[in-house]
Scaffold this active site. Sequence first.
Site, PDB file in Angstrom:
ATOM      1  N   CYS A 111       0.822  -1.227   0.000  1.00 17.89           N
ATOM      2  CA  CYS A 111       0.000   0.000   0.000  1.00 17.89           C
ATOM      3  C   CYS A 111       0.848   1.266   0.000  1.00 17.89           C
ATOM      4  CB  CYS A 111      -0.941  -0.003   1.192  1.00 17.89           C
ATOM      5  SG  CYS A 111      -1.925  -1.491   1.277  1.00 17.89           S
ATOM      6  N   HIS A 247      -3.471   7.074   2.401  1.00 21.29           N
ATOM      7  CA  HIS A 247      -3.850   5.752   1.904  1.00 21.29           C
ATOM      8  C   HIS A 247      -5.241   5.423   2.442  1.00 21.29           C
ATOM      9  CE1 HIS A 247      -4.125   1.647   0.937  1.00 21.29           C
ATOM     10  NE2 HIS A 247      -3.907   1.199   2.163  1.00 21.29           N
ATOM     11  N   ASN A 277     -10.199  -0.283  -0.414  1.00 25.39           N
ATOM     12  CA  ASN A 277      -8.745  -0.139  -0.289  1.00 25.39           C
ATOM     13  C   ASN A 277      -8.099  -0.692  -1.565  1.00 25.39           C
ATOM     14  OD1 ASN A 277      -6.039  -0.550   0.294  1.00 25.39           O
ATOM     15  ND2 ASN A 277      -6.391  -1.293   2.365  1.00 25.39           N
TER      16      ASN A 277
HETATM   17  O1  UT7 Z   1      -3.902  -1.347   3.373  1.00 21.15           O
HETATM   18  C1  UT7 Z   1      -3.865  -2.371   4.309  1.00 21.15           C
HETATM   19  C2  UT7 Z   1      -4.028  -1.835   5.621  1.00 21.15           C
HETATM   20  N1  UT7 Z   1      -5.006  -2.568   6.364  1.00 21.15           N
HETATM   21  C3  UT7 Z   1      -5.664  -1.963   7.329  1.00 21.15           C
HETATM   22  O2  UT7 Z   1      -5.498  -0.805   7.558  1.00 21.15           O
HETATM   23  C4  UT7 Z   1      -6.601  -2.780   8.170  1.00 21.15           C
HETATM   24  C5  UT7 Z   1      -6.588  -2.284   9.585  1.00 21.15           C
HETATM   25  N2  UT7 Z   1      -7.542  -3.017  10.387  1.00 21.15           N
HETATM   26  C6  UT7 Z   1      -8.852  -2.779  10.331  1.00 21.15           C
HETATM   27  O3  UT7 Z   1      -9.269  -1.901   9.603  1.00 21.15           O
HETATM   28  C7  UT7 Z   1      -9.772  -3.568  11.202  1.00 21.15           C
HETATM   29  O4  UT7 Z   1      -9.012  -4.416  12.048  1.00 21.15           O
HETATM   30  C8  UT7 Z   1     -10.772  -4.448  10.375  1.00 21.15           C
HETATM   31  C9  UT7 Z   1     -11.791  -3.543   9.716  1.00 21.15           C
HETATM   32  C10 UT7 Z   1     -10.041  -5.240   9.315  1.00 21.15           C
HETATM   33  C11 UT7 Z   1     -11.504  -5.422  11.285  1.00 21.15           C
HETATM   34  O5  UT7 Z   1     -12.168  -4.732  12.343  1.00 21.15           O
HETATM   35  P1  UT7 Z   1     -12.059  -5.253  13.842  1.00 21.15           P
HETATM   36  O6  UT7 Z   1     -12.890  -4.388  14.663  1.00 21.15           O
HETATM   37  O7  UT7 Z   1     -10.599  -5.349  14.161  1.00 21.15           O
HETATM   38  O8  UT7 Z   1     -12.743  -6.680  13.729  1.00 21.15           O
HETATM   39  P2  UT7 Z   1     -12.181  -8.102  14.186  1.00 21.15           P
HETATM   40  O9  UT7 Z   1     -11.193  -8.610  13.181  1.00 21.15           O
HETATM   41  O10 UT7 Z   1     -11.775  -8.057  15.613  1.00 21.15           O
HETATM   42  O11 UT7 Z   1     -13.477  -8.988  14.078  1.00 21.15           O
HETATM   43  C12 UT7 Z   1     -14.605  -8.759  14.934  1.00 21.15           C
HETATM   44  C13 UT7 Z   1     -15.697  -9.727  14.568  1.00 21.15           C
HETATM   45  C14 UT7 Z   1     -15.232 -11.187  14.516  1.00 21.15           C
HETATM   46  O12 UT7 Z   1     -16.281 -11.983  15.018  1.00 21.15           O
HETATM   47  P3  UT7 Z   1     -16.222 -12.546  16.531  1.00 21.15           P
HETATM   48  O13 UT7 Z   1     -14.974 -13.376  16.586  1.00 21.15           O
HETATM   49  O14 UT7 Z   1     -16.144 -11.327  17.409  1.00 21.15           O
HETATM   50  O15 UT7 Z   1     -17.488 -13.302  16.654  1.00 21.15           O
HETATM   51  C15 UT7 Z   1     -15.086 -11.461  13.048  1.00 21.15           C
HETATM   52  O16 UT7 Z   1     -15.278 -12.835  12.724  1.00 21.15           O
HETATM   53  O17 UT7 Z   1     -16.209  -9.438  13.261  1.00 21.15           O
HETATM   54  C16 UT7 Z   1     -16.218 -10.634  12.470  1.00 21.15           C
HETATM   55  N3  UT7 Z   1     -16.021 -10.267  11.074  1.00 21.15           N
HETATM   56  C17 UT7 Z   1     -17.036  -9.941  10.260  1.00 21.15           C
HETATM   57  N4  UT7 Z   1     -18.361  -9.882  10.452  1.00 21.15           N
HETATM   58  C18 UT7 Z   1     -19.129  -9.520   9.418  1.00 21.15           C
HETATM   59  C19 UT7 Z   1     -14.857 -10.164  10.397  1.00 21.15           C
HETATM   60  N5  UT7 Z   1     -15.108  -9.782   9.145  1.00 21.15           N
HETATM   61  C20 UT7 Z   1     -16.435  -9.619   9.033  1.00 21.15           C
HETATM   62  C21 UT7 Z   1     -17.289  -9.249   7.975  1.00 21.15           C
HETATM   63  N6  UT7 Z   1     -18.625  -9.192   8.215  1.00 21.15           N
HETATM   64  N7  UT7 Z   1     -16.831  -8.910   6.749  1.00 21.15           N
END
Ligand code: UT7
Length: 320
Positions: A111, A247, A277
Site C-alpha cells: 500500500c 492511503h 482499499n
Molecule cells: O492497506 C492495508 C491496511 N489494512 C488496514 O489498515 C486494516 C486495519 N484493520 C482494520 O481496519 C480492522 O481491524 C478491520 C476492519 C479489518 C476489522 O475490524 P475489527 O474491529 O478489528 O474486527 P475483528 O477482526 O476483531 O473482528 C470482529 C468480529 C469477529 O467476530 P467474533 O470473533 O467477534 O465473533 C469477526 O469474525 O467481526 C467478524 N467479522 C465480520 N463480520 C461480518 C470479520 N469480518 C467480518 C465481515 N462481516 N466482513
Amino acid sequence: MTSRIMGTGSYLPELAVTNDDLAKIMDTSDEWISSRTGIRQRRLVKDETTAFMASEASKIAIKEAGIRAEEIDLIIVGTITGDYVTPSTACEVQAAIGAINAAAFDVNAACTGFMTALHTAYAYMAAGIYTTALVIGAETLSKIMDWDDRSTCVLFGDGAGAAIVKKDETGLISLVQGSDGEKGLNLCCKNRGNHHPFIEGDLHTYYTEMNGQEVYKFAVTKVPQCIMEVLEQGNVTAEEVKYFILHQANMRIIQSVAKRLKVSEDKFPISLDTCGNVSAASIPILLDKVNKEGLLKRGDKLVLAGFGGGLTWGATVIEW
Ligand code: UT7
C-alpha cells in the site's frame, strides 16, 4: 532542484460491488463493513488487467501534463498484483503508451507502493539522471483475495492512478519512508512455494492474510508520526497544508490521524467509500479525484502518506 506533479489520471473498473451485493454471497452486512471501515462499495475487474488500468490512467495524466509519451524517461509502477512475474507492469505500460525512451520497472511496497515509486522518481531527478517520470499505483487485488475469508475480501478493490512528475524548481518539499520487516507477516500474501523435480513441490495457491488489529495499531501510531516528521523536515505546519491525501484503508484510521494531528477531518478527502482499499493505487486515485474536482491550485501544500504491507510507510510534503 526538485520535481513537481504536472498531471494526474485514474482508472476504475466499471463493475461496482456494494456491501449489500457481498452480503448476498457471504456472511457479512453493510452495517458491519461500513461502520468498521467506511467502505460502501468497491470496483472489481471483469476483463481489465493491472497493466491496462495503469495505461488508461497514464494516458489521462500525460494529456493533462501536456507532454508526449516519448518525453517520458522513467516509468515506475507500485504494484503487488502485476499481470506477469516478468515483464513488469511498467514495461507493459511502456509498450501500451509508446513511451519508447523510458526506463521502466515496478516497486513492491504494497500500500506504500505509490509513495515509494514517487520518492524513487524524485531521487533519480535530484541526482540529475531523469527529467520526466510517469509514476503509477495499480492493483488487481481481487485476484489475491480469499473470497471465503470475509475478514479480508470485503476491504479491497481494483484500480489504478498515475501522475506525471517533472524536474522543476518547486514541488516535492520533504519525504520520509521506512519499513519494519519484523512485523511483515501481519499483512501478507505468500508467493508460490519451492518447486522442482528433485523435491516434493508446493503447488498451493496462496491468498492475502491480515491480522487486522495489529495493522490497525501500526497505522494509527506510525502514520501521524511520519506525517509530523515530514512536516518538520519540510518546515511546513499542519495548518499550512490544504489536504492530507492518505492511503484509503479505513475511515477510523483517517479520523484517528486527523485527531492526533489536531487537524479538521475536512482536510482529509476520501475515496474509500466508493473504491475500497486499492493498495498502491489508493493515493493516486484520490489525488486525481481531488485534482479533477478543481480543488487544487498552484502553490497549495499537500501531504501524501501511505502505509501497509511490509510493513512499510512513507509520506511526502508537496507544493502543487
Ligand atoms: O492497506 C492495508 C491496511 N489494512 C488496514 O489498515 C486494516 C486495519 N484493520 C482494520 O481496519 C480492522 O481491524 C478491520 C476492519 C479489518 C476489522 O475490524 P475489527 O474491529 O478489528 O474486527 P475483528 O477482526 O476483531 O473482528 C470482529 C468480529 C469477529 O467476530 P467474533 O470473533 O467477534 O465473533 C469477526 O469474525 O467481526 C467478524 N467479522 C465480520 N463480520 C461480518 C470479520 N469480518 C467480518 C465481515 N462481516 N466482513
